[in-house]
Write a protein that holds these residues in place. Structure first.
Motif, PDB file in Angstrom:
ATOM      1  N   TRP A  58       0.855  -1.181  -0.143  1.00 30.13           N
ATOM      2  CA  TRP A  58       0.053   0.065   0.117  1.00 30.13           C
ATOM      3  C   TRP A  58       0.715   1.139   0.007  1.00 30.13           C
ATOM      4  O   TRP A  58       0.582   2.103  -0.740  1.00 30.13           O
ATOM      5  N   GLY A  61       2.148   1.814  -3.495  1.00 32.55           N
ATOM      6  CA  GLY A  61       1.163   2.392  -4.339  1.00 32.55           C
ATOM      7  C   GLY A  61       0.897   4.028  -3.928  1.00 32.55           C
ATOM      8  O   GLY A  61       0.630   4.596  -4.871  1.00 32.55           O
ATOM      9  N   ASN A  64       3.406   5.789  -5.741  1.00 38.24           N
ATOM     10  CA  ASN A  64       3.250   5.693  -7.134  1.00 38.24           C
ATOM     11  C   ASN A  64       1.907   6.548  -7.474  1.00 38.24           C
ATOM     12  O   ASN A  64       1.542   6.757  -8.736  1.00 38.24           O
ATOM     13  N   GLN A  66      -1.361   5.660  -6.901  1.00 36.57           N
ATOM     14  CA  GLN A  66      -2.294   4.698  -7.070  1.00 36.57           C
ATOM     15  C   GLN A  66      -3.375   4.776  -5.769  1.00 36.57           C
ATOM     16  O   GLN A  66      -4.596   4.670  -6.041  1.00 36.57           O
ATOM     17  N   PHE A  67      -2.855   5.312  -4.529  1.00 39.56           N
ATOM     18  CA  PHE A  67      -3.808   5.247  -3.490  1.00 39.56           C
ATOM     19  C   PHE A  67      -3.302   6.879  -2.676  1.00 39.56           C
ATOM     20  O   PHE A  67      -2.332   7.186  -2.863  1.00 39.56           O
TER      21      PHE A  67
END
Length: 70
Positions: A58, A61, A64, A66-67
């Motif tokens: 996580w 992520g 990056n 993403q989250f």
């Protein structure tokens, strides 16, 4: 989770993320799953006693985009 523990997690995730990006750039035709597994496992081992794998993934992520960070 203390601030030092959070920093350790982010640091490990940052190093893993950089290595993942380098591996993908060096081997663009190799499937991501084949490249990422060994790299993630290697970077996760030092922090395994404190964090779950899902927390580590996580955090990568979040790095990056993403989250969203909680």
């Amino acid at each position: 989770m203390t601030e030092s523990e959070r920093n350790a997690l982010r640091s490990a995730a940052r190093r893993c993320n950089e290595e993942l990006h380098q591996a993908v750039a060096a081997n663009p035709k190799t499937p991501f799953d084949k490249l990422s597994g060994p790299i993630i496992k290697r970077h996760y081992q030092p922090i395994k006693p404190i964090y779950r794998l899902v927390d580590f993934l996580w955090t990568i992520g979040v790095l990056n985009g993403q989250f969203e960070e909680r």
